[in-house]
Each structure stands twice: as structure tokens, then as C-alpha cells.
Design a protein around this motif. Structure first.
Motif, PDB file in Angstrom:
ATOM      1  N   GLN A 124      58.385   9.547 -66.472  1.00 27.23           N
ATOM      2  CA  GLN A 124      59.486  10.380 -65.961  1.00 27.23           C
ATOM      3  C   GLN A 124      60.688  10.264 -66.903  1.00 27.23           C
ATOM      4  OE1 GLN A 124      59.373  12.558 -63.506  1.00 27.23           O
ATOM      5  NE2 GLN A 124      57.238  12.030 -63.136  1.00 27.23           N
ATOM      6  N   PRO A 125      60.575  10.796 -68.114  1.00 23.52           N
ATOM      7  CA  PRO A 125      61.636  10.589 -69.117  1.00 23.52           C
ATOM      8  C   PRO A 125      62.957  11.274 -68.787  1.00 23.52           C
ATOM      9  CG  PRO A 125      60.015  12.159 -69.928  1.00 23.52           C
ATOM     10  CD  PRO A 125      59.468  11.595 -68.643  1.00 23.52           C
ATOM     11  N   ASP A 126      62.969  12.188 -67.822  1.00 22.73           N
ATOM     12  CA  ASP A 126      64.209  12.882 -67.467  1.00 22.73           C
ATOM     13  C   ASP A 126      65.026  12.135 -66.421  1.00 22.73           C
ATOM     14  OD1 ASP A 126      63.672  14.926 -69.271  1.00 22.73           O
ATOM     15  OD2 ASP A 126      62.577  16.089 -67.776  1.00 22.73           O
ATOM     16  N   GLY A 127      64.503  11.034 -65.909  1.00 20.37           N
ATOM     17  CA  GLY A 127      65.264  10.236 -64.960  1.00 20.37           C
ATOM     18  C   GLY A 127      64.440   9.788 -63.768  1.00 20.37           C
ATOM     19  N   ARG A 166      60.079  12.126 -59.601  1.00 20.56           N
ATOM     20  CA  ARG A 166      61.157  11.324 -60.194  1.00 20.56           C
ATOM     21  C   ARG A 166      61.594  10.166 -59.296  1.00 20.56           C
ATOM     22  NH1 ARG A 166      65.359  15.285 -63.142  1.00 20.56           N
ATOM     23  NH2 ARG A 166      66.339  13.258 -63.419  1.00 20.56           N
ATOM     24  N   LYS A 225      59.505   4.981 -66.938  1.00 18.26           N
ATOM     25  CA  LYS A 225      60.410   5.793 -67.760  1.00 18.26           C
ATOM     26  C   LYS A 225      59.644   6.703 -68.711  1.00 18.26           C
ATOM     27  CE  LYS A 225      64.396   2.724 -67.525  1.00 18.26           C
ATOM     28  NZ  LYS A 225      65.303   1.833 -68.283  1.00 18.26           N
ATOM     29  N   HIS A 272      69.288   7.621 -65.642  1.00 17.56           N
ATOM     30  CA  HIS A 272      69.263   8.814 -66.492  1.00 17.56           C
ATOM     31  C   HIS A 272      69.040   8.343 -67.924  1.00 17.56           C
ATOM     32  CE1 HIS A 272      70.610  11.357 -63.236  1.00 17.56           C
ATOM     33  NE2 HIS A 272      71.585  10.507 -62.993  1.00 17.56           N
TER      34      HIS A 272
END
Length: 155
Positions: free
Chosen positions: A103-106, A75, A100, A150
Motif C-alpha cells: 500500500q505505497p500510497d498510505g 489501505r 508499505k 503517508h
């Protein structure tokens, strides 16, 4: 040439040297007041031994030339550098969209305080400054800023 004519792909071993050379050019152009903590040979070795084989390293290529690079470590957005002639042409936006997506969770990153254009870029992409330091923990001994992104809350 627009950034649409540029291919983004995972780096392989043959990209390490041109990626290091691009990093050196970009660092010098974007951060003229920041002391580069490592000589050119060390930077090239770092790309060949560490960044390309051990991290998720992406390159932007057009006409056989490497014009951008991005390195993700989970991340953490470790590196995002563009050839100076490619700044402001949408390539950074493409790399950010890819980061993004990967790493879609942040995401989190560090940038130097003097790099005001990077601050504007990251803030435009939804990053928020969460920490400022005196630089004593980085190799350059340069004050820096930690940014985090986020994803928007699901509705």
C-alpha cells in the motif's frame, strides 16, 4: 533464530486455525487489561470465514510454526500480531515494510490506547496519531487511537 529465517507468505485456508490461535495468544500477552470481546470459537470462525478468505492476510512461518500475522484491507492495516516470543526480533519491521510495499500510497490503523508499545512501534515507522476515541465504536469498548502513514513526498 532471527526474523531472516522466517518466511512471509500469503495465508491460505489451512492457516486460519493457527493464525487465530496465534492472535489469541498475542492478544492475551500484549493486552492483558483489555477484555477480548469474542470467545475463542468466534475468533477462529472469524479467521476462517472472514480474515483469511476475504482480506489480504499474510503469515510468518518458521520451522513449520506460524509466528506472526498481518491483515490488510485495502489501505487499512487491520491486524498485526506476533507470537509473544517473537516480539522485538525484527519481524514486525518486516511486516511493516511489506505493508508499505503493498500500500505505497498510505496506510491507516487503529490500536488501543493502553498498547503503548504498539504506539512506539507505529510512530517509529512514521505513523501519526490523528484521532482518539472513547472506545464506544469498537467491540472491546476500549479507548483507541487512529494512526495514519503517508509516504514521503516525491522530490
Amino acid at each position: 533464530m532471527t526474523s531472516d529465517a522466517v518466511l512471509l507468505r500469503r495465508a491460505d485456508d489451512s492457516d486460519a486455525r493457527p493464525a487465530a490461535d496465534l492472535w489469541l495468544r498475542s492478544f492475551a500477552a500484549a493486552l492483558p487489561t483489555v477484555r477480548c470481546a469474542h470467545d475463542e470459537a468466534d475468533v477462529r470462525d472469524w479467521f476462517a470465514r472472514v480474515l483469511v478468505p476475504q482480506y489480504e492476510t499474510w503469515v510468518a512461518v518458521t520451522g513449520g510454526n506460524l509466528v506472526g500475522l498481518m491483515v490488510l484491507g485495502g489501505r487499512e492495516l487491520k491486524q498485526l500480531y506476533l507470537d509473544p516470543t517473537w516480539r522485538g526480533r525484527g519481524l514486525g519491521d518486516r511486516f511493516m515494510a511489506l505493508a508499505k510495499q503493498r500500500q505505497p500510497d498510505g496506510l491507516a490503523l487503529w490500536t488501543f490506547r493502553v498498547n503503548v508499545s504498539a504506539h512506539r512501534f507505529y510512530e517509529r515507522h512514521g505513523f501519526i496519531a490523528v484521532e482518539r476515541t472513547d472506545g464506544l465504536r469498537n467491540d472491546e469498548r476500549e479507548p483507541d487511537v487512529r494512526y495514519v502513514w503517508h509516504p514521503p513526498a516525491a522530490r
